[in-house]
Design a protein around this motif. Sequence first.
Motif, PDB file in Angstrom:
ATOM      1  N   ALA A   1       0.930  -1.242  -0.046  1.00 40.27           N
ATOM      2  CA  ALA A   1       0.034  -0.080  -0.014  1.00 40.27           C
ATOM      3  C   ALA A   1       1.039   1.256  -0.063  1.00 40.27           C
ATOM      4  CB  ALA A   1      -1.060  -0.154   1.208  1.00 40.27           C
ATOM      5  N   ARG A   2       0.526   2.166  -0.667  1.00 38.51           N
ATOM      6  CA  ARG A   2       1.073   3.501  -0.775  1.00 38.51           C
ATOM      7  C   ARG A   2       1.217   4.025   0.570  1.00 38.51           C
ATOM      8  NH1 ARG A   2      -0.224   8.047  -3.491  1.00 38.51           N
ATOM      9  NH2 ARG A   2      -2.068   7.001  -4.370  1.00 38.51           N
ATOM     10  N   VAL A   3       2.401   4.191   1.198  1.00 37.04           N
ATOM     11  CA  VAL A   3       2.290   5.073   2.387  1.00 37.04           C
ATOM     12  C   VAL A   3       2.900   6.137   2.390  1.00 37.04           C
ATOM     13  CG1 VAL A   3       2.073   3.038   3.939  1.00 37.04           C
ATOM     14  CG2 VAL A   3       4.207   3.607   3.114  1.00 37.04           C
TER      15      VAL A   3
ATOM     16  N   ASP B   1      -0.328  -5.828   3.630  1.00 36.05           N
ATOM     17  CA  ASP B   1       1.318  -5.119   3.381  1.00 36.05           C
ATOM     18  C   ASP B   1       1.241  -4.057   4.531  1.00 36.05           C
ATOM     19  OD1 ASP B   1       1.804  -6.855   1.429  1.00 36.05           O
ATOM     20  OD2 ASP B   1       1.371  -5.816  -0.181  1.00 36.05           O
ATOM     21  N   LEU B   2       0.115  -3.119   4.518  1.00 34.38           N
ATOM     22  CA  LEU B   2       0.180  -2.150   5.346  1.00 34.38           C
ATOM     23  C   LEU B   2       0.471  -2.344   6.768  1.00 34.38           C
ATOM     24  CD1 LEU B   2      -0.309   1.141   5.265  1.00 34.38           C
ATOM     25  CD2 LEU B   2      -2.862   0.589   5.650  1.00 34.38           C
ATOM     26  N   PHE B   3      -0.349  -3.409   7.301  1.00 33.58           N
ATOM     27  CA  PHE B   3      -0.111  -3.563   8.613  1.00 33.58           C
ATOM     28  C   PHE B   3       1.452  -4.210   8.812  1.00 33.58           C
ATOM     29  CE2 PHE B   3      -3.667  -3.237  11.287  1.00 33.58           C
ATOM     30  CZ  PHE B   3      -4.626  -2.671  10.314  1.00 33.58           C
ATOM     31  N   LYS B   4       1.812  -4.827   7.819  1.00 37.09           N
ATOM     32  CA  LYS B   4       2.905  -5.591   7.838  1.00 37.09           C
ATOM     33  C   LYS B   4       4.106  -4.479   8.014  1.00 37.09           C
ATOM     34  CE  LYS B   4       3.350  -9.351   5.207  1.00 37.09           C
ATOM     35  NZ  LYS B   4       3.614  -9.856   3.956  1.00 37.09           N
ATOM     36  N   GLU B   5       4.059  -3.517   7.019  1.00 38.05           N
ATOM     37  CA  GLU B   5       4.992  -2.490   6.972  1.00 38.05           C
ATOM     38  C   GLU B   5       4.959  -1.754   8.053  1.00 38.05           C
ATOM     39  OE1 GLU B   5       6.564  -1.274   4.207  1.00 38.05           O
ATOM     40  OE2 GLU B   5       7.021   0.767   4.872  1.00 38.05           O
ATOM     41  N   ALA B   6       3.629  -1.576   8.965  1.00 40.73           N
ATOM     42  CA  ALA B   6       3.658  -0.683  10.037  1.00 40.73           C
ATOM     43  C   ALA B   6       4.906  -1.356  11.118  1.00 40.73           C
ATOM     44  CB  ALA B   6       2.476  -0.575  10.683  1.00 40.73           C
ATOM     45  N   ARG B   7       4.632  -2.686  11.358  1.00 44.91           N
ATOM     46  CA  ARG B   7       5.494  -3.381  12.227  1.00 44.91           C
ATOM     47  C   ARG B   7       6.845  -3.525  11.948  1.00 44.91           C
ATOM     48  NH1 ARG B   7       0.709  -6.745  11.813  1.00 44.91           N
ATOM     49  NH2 ARG B   7      -0.313  -6.789  13.713  1.00 44.91           N
ATOM     50  N   LYS B   8       7.088  -3.347  10.562  1.00 45.26           N
ATOM     51  CA  LYS B   8       8.424  -3.372  10.182  1.00 45.26           C
ATOM     52  C   LYS B   8       9.257  -2.063  10.613  1.00 45.26           C
ATOM     53  CE  LYS B   8      10.154  -3.842   5.603  1.00 45.26           C
ATOM     54  NZ  LYS B   8       9.964  -4.110   4.363  1.00 45.26           N
ATOM     55  N   LYS B   9       8.376  -1.155   9.886  1.00 44.30           N
ATOM     56  CA  LYS B   9       8.920   0.390  10.227  1.00 44.30           C
ATOM     57  C   LYS B   9       9.092   0.325  11.532  1.00 44.30           C
ATOM     58  CE  LYS B   9       7.864   5.024   8.463  1.00 44.30           C
ATOM     59  NZ  LYS B   9       7.040   5.890   8.027  1.00 44.30           N
TER      60      LYS B   9
ATOM     61  N   LYS C   1      10.633   1.877  17.542  1.00 41.92           N
ATOM     62  CA  LYS C   1       9.332   2.615  18.246  1.00 41.92           C
ATOM     63  C   LYS C   1       8.613   1.520  18.702  1.00 41.92           C
ATOM     64  CE  LYS C   1      10.328   6.713  16.323  1.00 41.92           C
ATOM     65  NZ  LYS C   1      10.009   8.119  17.178  1.00 41.92           N
ATOM     66  N   LYS C   2       7.894   1.807  20.138  1.00 37.02           N
ATOM     67  CA  LYS C   2       6.974   0.804  20.581  1.00 37.02           C
ATOM     68  C   LYS C   2       5.723   0.635  19.939  1.00 37.02           C
ATOM     69  CE  LYS C   2       8.971   0.887  25.084  1.00 37.02           C
ATOM     70  NZ  LYS C   2       8.895   1.806  26.343  1.00 37.02           N
ATOM     71  N   ASN C   3       5.182   1.864  19.265  1.00 37.23           N
ATOM     72  CA  ASN C   3       3.954   1.915  18.742  1.00 37.23           C
ATOM     73  C   ASN C   3       4.010   2.155  17.213  1.00 37.23           C
ATOM     74  OD1 ASN C   3       2.848   1.771  21.316  1.00 37.23           O
ATOM     75  ND2 ASN C   3       3.466   3.804  21.632  1.00 37.23           N
ATOM     76  N   ALA C   4       2.906   1.996  16.430  1.00 37.44           N
ATOM     77  CA  ALA C   4       2.777   2.549  15.087  1.00 37.44           C
ATOM     78  C   ALA C   4       1.371   2.861  14.961  1.00 37.44           C
ATOM     79  CB  ALA C   4       3.069   1.245  14.370  1.00 37.44           C
ATOM     80  N   VAL C   5       0.923   4.155  14.401  1.00 39.94           N
ATOM     81  CA  VAL C   5      -0.219   4.662  14.073  1.00 39.94           C
ATOM     82  C   VAL C   5      -0.314   4.389  12.703  1.00 39.94           C
ATOM     83  CG1 VAL C   5      -1.542   6.520  13.767  1.00 39.94           C
ATOM     84  CG2 VAL C   5      -0.340   6.201  15.907  1.00 39.94           C
TER      85      VAL C   5
END
Length: 499
Positions: free
Chosen positions: A59-61, A153-161, A167-171
């Motif tokens: 997903a484009r982020v 992919d978006l959720f995966k990318e958030a965890r990876k980033k 960082k402990k959190n991702a929004v």
Amino acid sequence: MPKYSIEIGGGVLVSLFAFLLFRGVNIIPLLLALALMGVLLFALKSKGQLAAAGGRREARVKGSTPFSFDDIGGQDRAKGELVEALDFLVKHEEISKLGIRPMKGILLTGPPGTGKTLMAKAAAHYTDSVYLAASGSEFVEMYVGVGAGRIRDLFKEARKKANKEGKKNAVIFIDEIDVIGGKRDGGQHREYDQTLNQLLTEMDGIHTNEAPRILLIAATNRKEMLDSALLRPGRFDRHIGVDLPDKKGRLHILNIHSKNKPLHDEVNMEKIAEESFGFSGAQLESVLNEGAIYAMREGLPLVEQHHLTMAIDKVMMGEKTDRESTKEERERVAIHELGHAIAAELLRPGSVSQVALAPRGGALGYVRHNPSDDHYLYTKDYLEAQIMIALAGAAAEEMFYGGRSTGSRNDFEQSLNIVRTMVECGLTEVGIIEDRMMTPDRWAQISGSVLDGLMSRVKEMLAARRQLFTHCLNILIDRETLGGEQFRKLIASEESLSA
Ligand code: ATP
């Protein structure tokens, strides 16, 4: 097995070429075609398009810029609610002692341009999270499964980033969630359903004690369209309304966006906040920007009050057009607008901010009103006065020309909408009534009787001010605009003469 597929494929190709060579076939064109295919595949893959074809395109982020709640004007209640929800994430240990689970999703609802995206960015800053944003429309594809793949992919990318940045959190912010989260209709749109199902699955998979913790913030201005599965507790736990700002909020937003603009000392921002009733944060930002552009056009180093007033008109009605109209047409428009303005001033003294004859957007002239206070509740008297002001344009035309023109279409539409509100709220002679039980004939009868009565009242009111009309008409034709104060002085002097 798939691990060896490249080797097997390669082996098969080599044997095929050997066989063709043995049979005396010229394999050079074949080799060239294969090389070309290889280059094409490589180019596609490097652009991430190959994965898309398989339904797995990322997903484009968009990256984040640090943005805090202090940069958001007004919206105190919404900010308060959001901060409280975010504290559940920040003070994770504390709340887990009480057995409270942090939220998985927060839904921001409200009209466009009110600052929902800003809220999500500020939330990421407040919780020291990585921020990923996508829009609902980015998940819509013709091919079944592509949207679902992008959600994954978006959720995966958030965890990876988050892991990468320590960082402990991702929004994750999804704007226009209604595009993918609309009510499922059982089979019509399989692609949309799969995307939504994937989103629900990902949300269920957010384990609130697992690092990095993910918080999903979504925004929509059509909450009623959303599927109930998304709205249930455990998914979007908190719904926060982000409404159009009131006068205090507008002033706050104007002050934030004027920080980088050179303003003249005499600029009265409170007045601009008052005159920009009904504006969203995005429109207010645009007022300041357009104001600065007007100053630049005039070659002035500072933005002055009249630049901002002109900018309000531009944002509200569009840029001035250079439509040429005949003298008769201009006169008729002036009479029409003066009808609105005189009725408005008589029914709500001090409410006219400007009468203008300049064509803007689709209108040939307009009256800008200046509500003294923000209203959320309307009485029958208020609504009737509103209708009378709307009908006054047509009434004035009848008075001077003996007939109406097409210029009253919007006024009538507005009047009919108000009548509908009055009927629905039990403010008419028919009393409290279920509007679904009303036949079209009954509607026509009720609106006819309300509008005819108010039209007679407004005609009577204006007929006594013929002199005032002619006086103002000359000035308006000559100068194109009449400011509120100037207009009130003219009324006062005419009224004292006739008294
Ligand atoms: P949409 O629903 O159309 O996506 P939105 O509610 O997400 O709109 P934003 O993208 O947050 O709106 O706001 C657009 C712009 O308007 C911002 O970049 C900002 O300049 C301005 N703006 C809107 N609301 C506010 C606010 N409350 N305070 C300061 N600026 C604001």
